[in-house]
Design an enzyme around this catalytic site. Structure first.
Site, PDB file in Angstrom:
ATOM      1  N   ASP A 372       0.857  -1.180   0.000  1.00 30.82           N
ATOM      2  CA  ASP A 372       0.000   0.000   0.000  1.00 30.82           C
ATOM      3  C   ASP A 372       0.896   1.233   0.000  1.00 30.82           C
ATOM      4  O   ASP A 372       2.105   1.127   0.240  1.00 30.82           O
ATOM      5  CB  ASP A 372      -0.891  -0.037   1.241  1.00 30.82           C
ATOM      6  CG  ASP A 372      -1.841   1.145   1.301  1.00 30.82           C
ATOM      7  OD1 ASP A 372      -2.332   1.557   0.245  1.00 30.82           O
ATOM      8  OD2 ASP A 372      -2.072   1.657   2.409  1.00 30.82           O
ATOM      9  N   LYS A 773      -7.384  -5.257  -4.899  1.00 30.41           N
ATOM     10  CA  LYS A 773      -6.074  -5.579  -4.326  1.00 30.41           C
ATOM     11  C   LYS A 773      -5.942  -7.083  -4.121  1.00 30.41           C
ATOM     12  O   LYS A 773      -4.914  -7.689  -4.456  1.00 30.41           O
ATOM     13  CB  LYS A 773      -5.874  -4.840  -3.002  1.00 30.41           C
ATOM     14  CG  LYS A 773      -5.711  -3.336  -3.124  1.00 30.41           C
ATOM     15  CD  LYS A 773      -5.412  -2.711  -1.773  1.00 30.41           C
ATOM     16  CE  LYS A 773      -5.199  -1.209  -1.892  1.00 30.41           C
ATOM     17  NZ  LYS A 773      -4.834  -0.578  -0.596  1.00 30.41           N
TER      18      LYS A 773
END
EC number: 7.6.2.1
Length: 804
Positions: A372, A773
């Site tokens: 991230d 993701k």
């Protein structure tokens, strides 16, 4: 159980099969003790190692289980242990106290029935084949109930001890919690009890007489979702996650609060033992292998004897002593990690800690790192840097000749002396914005008013004039602090009003509705009634979303603002758009009725609420945009250079704007300045995305569409296969946004995307949802036979990490 886990390893199962074969005289070519003794030594060493790990877990379980908590019993508060808490109990929590429960499943299951050295005992006492017994322990059916007037309608299958907030010591029953153990976020979050229960405060008589009925959804793993209804005194009240204290959170800045336990774990160990005995008496047994009573002289049997005999002889090719050595090395590596001074973080006195000995060797095999951005590559410390208001950009500093000046420590700061409630730690350098505020510019005032109203921040003022904001996200805290310094001070809030000090004058806004932010909506809104009796909706969110909700008359302003946003993003700043809409009273009342009906629905509530939100969040009038700075973590560029030297590829998976992510990627050295090409995939449909991907492939590896690998992509193979490593004709980077990624992950396009991404030195996925993701991580795991590593710091990264 320990044996069951150990024999799931291929090497252990291999030696066990060898031992079984050696026990058969007809085919045994080596004495059986040559295998059983090393195998027992290896299993014993592993069992001892696991017992040490388990002892630490038991100590932690024991500490958690025996924490004291105040429980309301027979009209008075009595001290009890968390391990004795049941569904329906009303408990009292105090400042800095954990919300927890006895760990009655998993490793903690034996804490009440067996020795603390349970895994060691099981390794030598439990039969290897008692799989049924293990399954009964791990997957019990549990029904929880309570002996109070309160009835809880749900099936408790979870380890959670979640508490419904009833009342607290803070005004309007606010409660501040820290959720670092749940989602890694250290900033405080705010929970608030519903008004009907907050009136009970700490009156034990009223709390004891509480006879509500709660109906809620079954336990799940979604931290930000909870749906329930409280029926009390003939009325229904909506329950959502803002009313719930999750297991693992810590009470902060709140003297006390009362809550009702609605989810917990339970387990009858004796019942599990009973099922295990039943399975032992009535279950299946392993039959003896090849139960020959006399030799059979047929050629087929002779061939079988020779084959298995030769198989036993081959065990020397993979000596069991080597495997024992590997186990010892794993244990030693764990100690080295714990002792590594270079991994010691001095500011917080935190050393590295290897929590398991079974994954250490995989750290050296990692080929792909998924990270991230916010809070991982960056510090997650937000600072209001620039803004765009009604087409005018603020935040840059110019000299007398009109040339832009780089801001440094010597640059003169703006004075906020006109504002007694300004935060002295806040810094801003563009004087033109302050002048616009003082002159009473309508759009500037509306901009900062929206920032002071559209948020979920809570304020504390223990000393007169000393405001402390508690924000659920650093972005919100930075924006509210900016509005505060420019003269629009958010003073306090309740469930019904928001108090703002506007240029020294206190105004009270009636809070009519909050339209929550979510990773899908990517925006939040508030609806308030102004002191002038106007109903206003203020909205802030991602530009990709708000641009679709704007009124057509804002087209020219939108284009100018988007140019400013691109400039902000090129500097690595995080951006948001701000808009508003004035609502007609009759329209709002009709909408409010629909909103209440959707909130009271137990079935498909989330979709119904989302549909109602979309009815009112449209035809918005654009005000401007914000730009917030989030600096890089120390040592990030150097770390990524080291990873590149080790041939480890770095992929950034973020929800930020494309330009922001790209700027951070260059700053982190994910993309080098000397890169041969930087490809951007931004198609709005499947066919466009396909053409873009094939164009990229043709540039990276000409004529690649004609090679044998590409032929595998034209038809969906039923058999799983691995994509081999390929070498491009240069150094490239890939950027793809979430909208295009949705098409790229369909059908055979996902294989083309993966093939291209794996040839790039760095990949940036921007504007992603948590689900996307997880899909990207799963894609690499499925088609690349490699070890991967995922890093994140927030709840939106959980799905990505769980995909490992």
């Amino acid at each position: 159980m320990n044996l069951f886990e150990q024999f799931q390893r291929l090497a252990n199962a291999y030696f066990l099969i060898l031992l079984i074969l050696q026990l058969i005289p007809q085919i045994s070519s080596l004495p059986w003790h040559t295998t059983v003794i090393p195998l027992m030594v290896m299993l014993s060493i592993t069992a001892v190692k696991d017992a040490i790990d388990d002892l630490k877990r038991h100590q932690n379980d024991n500490q958690v289980n025996n924490r004291s908590v105040l429980v309301l019993m027979n009209g008075k508060m009595e001290e009890n242990k968390w391990m004795n808490i049941q569904v329906g109990d009303i408990i009292k929590l105090e400042n800095n106290q954990h919300v927890t429960v006895s760990t009655s499943l998993g490793y903690g299951i034996f804490s009440f029935g067996l020795s603390k050295y349970k895994e060691t005992l099981l390794a030598f006492l439990l039969p290897l084949l008692s799989v049924t017994f293990i399954c009964l322990i791990l997957y019990p059916g549990i029904y929880s109930s309570c002996d109070k007037d309160l009835v809880l309608v749900h099936l408790s299958l979870s380890l959670q001890a979640d508490v419904l907030l009833l009342s607290s010591s803070e005004p309007y029953s606010m409660t501040y919690i820290e959720t670092a153990e749940l989602d890694g976020e250290t900033n405080l979050k705010v929970k608030q009890a519903i008004s009907v229960t907050s009136e009970m405060e700490d009156n034990l008589k009223l709390l004891s007489a509480f006879d509500g009925e709660v109906r809620c959804e079954s336990p799940n793993n979604k931290l930000g979702k909870f749906s329930g209804i409280l029926t009390y005194r003939g009325n229904n009240y909506i329950l959502d996650h803002d009313k719930l204290l999750l297991r693992g959170c810590i009470i902060r800045n709140t003297d006390w609060c009362y809550g009702l336990v609605i989810y917990t774990g339970g387990m009858c160990f004796i019942l599990a033992i009973g099922h295990g005995i039943w399975e032992n008496k009535k279950g299946y047994y392993f039959q003896n292998f090849l139960p020959w009573k006399e030799y059979v002289s047929s050629s087929f049997v002779s061939v079988c004897f020779i084959f298995w005999s030769y198989f036993i002889i081959l065990n020397t090719m993979v000596p069991i002593s080597l495997y024992v050595s590997v186990e010892i090395i794993r244990l030693g590596n764990s100690c080295y990690i714990n002792w590594d001074q270079k991994m010691y973080y001095a500011p917080k006195n935190t050393p590295a800690q290897a929590r398991t000995t079974t994954l250490n060797e995989e750290l050296g095999q990692v080929k792909y790192v998924f990270s991230d951005k916010t809070g991982t590559l960056t510090q997650n410390i937000m600072i209001f840097n620039k803004c765009s208001i009604n087409g005018t950009l603020y935040g840059d500093v110019y000299d007398q000749n009109g040339k832009r000046v780089e801001i440094s420590e010597k640059t003169e700061k703006v004075s906020f002396s006109y504002n007694e409630l300004a935060d002295p730690k806040f810094s801003f350098y563009d004087k033109t914005l302050v002048e616009a505020v003082k002159k009473g510019d309508h759009w500037v005032h509306l901009f900062f008013l929206s920032l002071s109203l559209c948020h979920t921040v809570m304020s504390e003022e223990k000393v007169e004039g000393n405001l402390v904001y508690q924000a659920q996200s650093p972005d919100e805290g930075a924006l509210v602090t900016a509005a505060r310094n420019f003269g629009f001070v958010f003073r306090c809030r309740t469930s019904e009003i928001i108090v703002v000090v506007e240029m020294g004058k206190t105004k009270v806004y009636q809070l009519l509705a909050i339209l929550d932010f979510s990773n899908v909506r990517k925006r939040m809104s508030v609806i308030v009634r102004t002191p002038e009796d106007r109903v206003m909706l203020f909205c802030k969110g991602a530009d990709t979303i708000l641009c679709q909700l704007l009124h057509p008359s804002c087209r020219s302003l939108r284009d100018v603002t988007l140019e400013h946003l691109d400039d902000f993003a090129s500097e690595g700043l995080r951006t948001l758009m701000v808009a508003y809409r004035e609502l007609d009273n009759s329209f709002f009342h009709a909408w409010s009725k629909k909103h209440s009906e959707a909130c009271l629905s137990l079935e498909n509530r989330e979709n119904k609420i989302s549909s109602v939100y979309e009815e009112i969040e449209k035809d918005l009038m654009l005000i401007g945009a914000t730009a917030i700075e989030d600096k890089l973590q120390d040592g990030v560029p150097e770390t990524i250079i080291t990873l590149n030297k080790a041939k480890i590829k770095m992929w950034v998976l973020t929800g930020d704007k494309q330009e922001t992510a790209v700027n951070i990627a260059f700053a982190c050295n994910i993309f080098e300045d000397a890169v041969d090409g930087l490809f951007i995939v931004e198609g709005n449909d499947s066919e466009t995305v396909r053409e873009e991907l094939r164009s990229v492939m043709d540039k990276m590896k000409p004529k690649s569409l004609l090679d044998p690998i590409s032929s595998c992509f034209t038809t969906k193979s039923k058999m799983p296969f691995r994509i081999p490593e390929e070498v491009p004709n240069g150094s490239y980077g890939l950027i793809i946004n979430g909208y295009s990624l949705a098409y790229a992950l369909e059908g055979n396009l996902e294989l083309e995307l993966l093939r291209i991404a794996c040839m790039c030195k760095g990949v940036i996925f921007c504007r992603m949802t948590p689900l996307q993701k997880a899909q990207v991580v799963e894609l690499v795991k499925r088609y690349k036979n490699v070890v991967t590593l995922a890093i994140g710091d927030g709840a939106n990264d959980v799905s990505m990490i769980k995909g490992m």
